[in-house]
Scaffold this active site. Structure first.
Site, PDB file in Angstrom:
ATOM      1  N   LYS A  11      54.234  35.092 109.854  1.00 11.19           N
ATOM      2  CA  LYS A  11      52.986  35.322 108.697  1.00 11.19           C
ATOM      3  C   LYS A  11      51.750  34.206 108.974  1.00 11.19           C
ATOM      4  O   LYS A  11      51.798  33.373 109.751  1.00 11.19           O
ATOM      5  CB  LYS A  11      53.924  34.982 107.282  1.00 11.19           C
ATOM      6  CG  LYS A  11      55.022  35.956 107.009  1.00 11.19           C
ATOM      7  CD  LYS A  11      55.605  35.523 105.573  1.00 11.19           C
ATOM      8  CE  LYS A  11      56.424  36.165 105.301  1.00 11.19           C
ATOM      9  NZ  LYS A  11      56.770  36.145 103.763  1.00 11.19           N
ATOM     10  N   TYR A  51      55.284  46.409 102.077  1.00 13.84           N
ATOM     11  CA  TYR A  51      56.084  45.792 101.051  1.00 13.84           C
ATOM     12  C   TYR A  51      56.250  46.325 100.094  1.00 13.84           C
ATOM     13  O   TYR A  51      56.205  45.885  98.599  1.00 13.84           O
ATOM     14  CB  TYR A  51      55.302  43.990 100.682  1.00 13.84           C
ATOM     15  CG  TYR A  51      55.658  43.258 101.500  1.00 13.84           C
ATOM     16  CD1 TYR A  51      57.097  42.708 101.697  1.00 13.84           C
ATOM     17  CD2 TYR A  51      54.956  42.475 102.393  1.00 13.84           C
ATOM     18  CE1 TYR A  51      57.358  41.695 102.327  1.00 13.84           C
ATOM     19  CE2 TYR A  51      55.087  41.263 103.285  1.00 13.84           C
ATOM     20  CZ  TYR A  51      56.368  41.026 103.348  1.00 13.84           C
ATOM     21  OH  TYR A  51      56.920  39.853 104.067  1.00 13.84           O
ATOM     22  N   PHE A  59      54.200  38.947  91.918  1.00 13.15           N
ATOM     23  CA  PHE A  59      53.582  38.409  93.066  1.00 13.15           C
ATOM     24  C   PHE A  59      53.227  39.462  94.211  1.00 13.15           C
ATOM     25  O   PHE A  59      52.491  39.055  95.195  1.00 13.15           O
ATOM     26  CB  PHE A  59      54.520  37.261  93.864  1.00 13.15           C
ATOM     27  CG  PHE A  59      55.859  37.847  94.314  1.00 13.15           C
ATOM     28  CD1 PHE A  59      56.014  38.669  95.477  1.00 13.15           C
ATOM     29  CD2 PHE A  59      57.153  37.853  93.710  1.00 13.15           C
ATOM     30  CE1 PHE A  59      57.190  39.023  95.990  1.00 13.15           C
ATOM     31  CE2 PHE A  59      58.099  38.106  93.963  1.00 13.15           C
ATOM     32  CZ  PHE A  59      58.282  38.720  95.179  1.00 13.15           C
ATOM     33  N   ARG A  87      68.034  35.643 109.642  1.00 17.98           N
ATOM     34  CA  ARG A  87      68.014  35.190 108.253  1.00 17.98           C
ATOM     35  C   ARG A  87      68.481  33.674 108.281  1.00 17.98           C
ATOM     36  O   ARG A  87      68.184  32.735 107.343  1.00 17.98           O
ATOM     37  CB  ARG A  87      68.755  36.137 107.295  1.00 17.98           C
ATOM     38  CG  ARG A  87      68.347  37.529 107.289  1.00 17.98           C
ATOM     39  CD  ARG A  87      67.152  37.774 106.458  1.00 17.98           C
ATOM     40  NE  ARG A  87      67.349  37.426 105.120  1.00 17.98           N
ATOM     41  CZ  ARG A  87      66.551  37.749 104.001  1.00 17.98           C
ATOM     42  NH1 ARG A  87      65.446  38.136 104.528  1.00 17.98           N
ATOM     43  NH2 ARG A  87      66.494  37.352 102.856  1.00 17.98           N
ATOM     44  N   THR A  93      64.319  31.816 101.070  1.00 18.44           N
ATOM     45  CA  THR A  93      62.864  32.271 100.806  1.00 18.44           C
ATOM     46  C   THR A  93      61.922  30.784 100.085  1.00 18.44           C
ATOM     47  O   THR A  93      60.856  30.837 100.720  1.00 18.44           O
ATOM     48  CB  THR A  93      62.715  33.224  99.520  1.00 18.44           C
ATOM     49  OG1 THR A  93      63.939  34.154 100.012  1.00 18.44           O
ATOM     50  CG2 THR A  93      61.392  33.653  99.277  1.00 18.44           C
ATOM     51  N   ARG A 104      61.798  27.808 107.746  1.00 18.38           N
ATOM     52  CA  ARG A 104      61.171  27.613 106.648  1.00 18.38           C
ATOM     53  C   ARG A 104      61.108  26.231 106.237  1.00 18.38           C
ATOM     54  O   ARG A 104      60.228  25.444 105.357  1.00 18.38           O
ATOM     55  CB  ARG A 104      61.491  28.580 105.388  1.00 18.38           C
ATOM     56  CG  ARG A 104      61.134  29.986 105.823  1.00 18.38           C
ATOM     57  CD  ARG A 104      61.687  31.091 104.943  1.00 18.38           C
ATOM     58  NE  ARG A 104      60.969  32.396 104.772  1.00 18.38           N
ATOM     59  CZ  ARG A 104      61.584  33.506 104.291  1.00 18.38           C
ATOM     60  NH1 ARG A 104      62.729  33.301 104.175  1.00 18.38           N
ATOM     61  NH2 ARG A 104      60.939  34.593 104.049  1.00 18.38           N
ATOM     62  N   ASN A 114      55.645  31.284 103.318  1.00 21.08           N
ATOM     63  CA  ASN A 114      56.798  30.908 104.011  1.00 21.08           C
ATOM     64  C   ASN A 114      56.966  31.253 105.471  1.00 21.08           C
ATOM     65  O   ASN A 114      58.159  31.346 105.616  1.00 21.08           O
ATOM     66  CB  ASN A 114      57.895  31.220 103.053  1.00 21.08           C
ATOM     67  CG  ASN A 114      57.945  32.444 102.859  1.00 21.08           C
ATOM     68  OD1 ASN A 114      57.310  33.493 103.320  1.00 21.08           O
ATOM     69  ND2 ASN A 114      59.051  33.197 102.054  1.00 21.08           N
ATOM     70  N   HIS A 117      59.112  36.676 107.827  1.00 17.30           N
ATOM     71  CA  HIS A 117      59.641  37.416 107.485  1.00 17.30           C
ATOM     72  C   HIS A 117      60.982  37.786 108.170  1.00 17.30           C
ATOM     73  O   HIS A 117      60.568  38.200 109.367  1.00 17.30           O
ATOM     74  CB  HIS A 117      58.620  38.900 107.244  1.00 17.30           C
ATOM     75  CG  HIS A 117      59.620  40.059 106.752  1.00 17.30           C
ATOM     76  ND1 HIS A 117      59.866  40.400 105.622  1.00 17.30           N
ATOM     77  CD2 HIS A 117      60.134  41.055 107.540  1.00 17.30           C
ATOM     78  CE1 HIS A 117      60.496  41.343 105.935  1.00 17.30           C
ATOM     79  NE2 HIS A 117      60.615  42.051 106.884  1.00 17.30           N
ATOM     80  N   GLU A 128      61.859  49.061 109.369  1.00 13.14           N
ATOM     81  CA  GLU A 128      60.571  48.190 109.689  1.00 13.14           C
ATOM     82  C   GLU A 128      60.306  48.271 111.066  1.00 13.14           C
ATOM     83  O   GLU A 128      59.007  48.157 111.512  1.00 13.14           O
ATOM     84  CB  GLU A 128      60.929  46.835 109.030  1.00 13.14           C
ATOM     85  CG  GLU A 128      61.393  46.798 107.487  1.00 13.14           C
ATOM     86  CD  GLU A 128      61.515  45.343 106.962  1.00 13.14           C
ATOM     87  OE1 GLU A 128      61.796  44.491 107.714  1.00 13.14           O
ATOM     88  OE2 GLU A 128      61.704  45.250 105.916  1.00 13.14           O
TER      89      GLU A 128
END
Ligand code: ADP
Length: 140
Positions: A11, A51, A59, A87, A93, A104, A114, A117, A128
């Site tokens: 990100k 998203y 948010f 993950r 998150t 993270r 964070n 993704h 995706e």
């Protein structure tokens, strides 16, 4: 266990801090292989499309603006149980809840900014991956 693929995004908060290599090393050290990768600049509209599942969340606007605030690195990771493995490496998150050794925990600035993704299911991974990559760009 099966070899599968998942969609990962490094990100804007992470690309801005020059952390792409450090994060890629964490993925590779965890047994994930980067089989496609490109650095792109999303528009807010493109971020919103990606998203769309979060469109009703409070948010959402903030998230779309953040994802378009600087370049991102989109990538396809391949490996045994790649969705779950990625993950695990990403961590929770909210970085305050992320385990030691996760991306993270190491790098995220906040629950929004964070750093990474990762697809949350094999089904969403396929959707995706197709959002960002053509078949010709996937080089296992
Ligand atoms: P994950 O990315 O861990 O799968 P979610 O799917 O719940 O998490 O949320 C998607 C993204 O939206 C998060 O990674 C984060 O960037 C952002 N986000 C989630 N919750 C919040 C929040 N409470 N405030 C701001 N941004 C949030």
């Amino acid at each position: 266990m099966a070899v599968e693929r998942t969609l990962s995004i490094i990100k804007p908060d992470a690309t801005a801090r020059n952390l792409t290599g450090a994060i890629n090393k964490m993925f590779e050290d965890a047994g994930l292989r980067i089989v496609a990768q490109k650095r792109i600049q999303l528009t807010p509209a493109q971020a919103g499309q990606f998203y769309a599942v979060h469109a009703e969340r409070p948010f959402y606007g903030e998230l779309c603006d953040f994802m378009a605030s600087a370049p991102v690195v989109v990538q396809v990771l391949e490996g045994e149980s790649a969705v779950a493995r990625n993950r695990e490496v990403m961590g929770a998150t909210n970085p305050a809840e992320a385990a030691e050794g996760t991306v993270r925990k190491a790098f995220a600035l906040s629950i929004g900014e964070n750093s990474v993704h990762g697809s949350d299911s094999a089904e969403n991974a396929a959707i995706e991956i197709a959002f960002f990559f053509s078949g010709l760009e996937l080089v296992g």
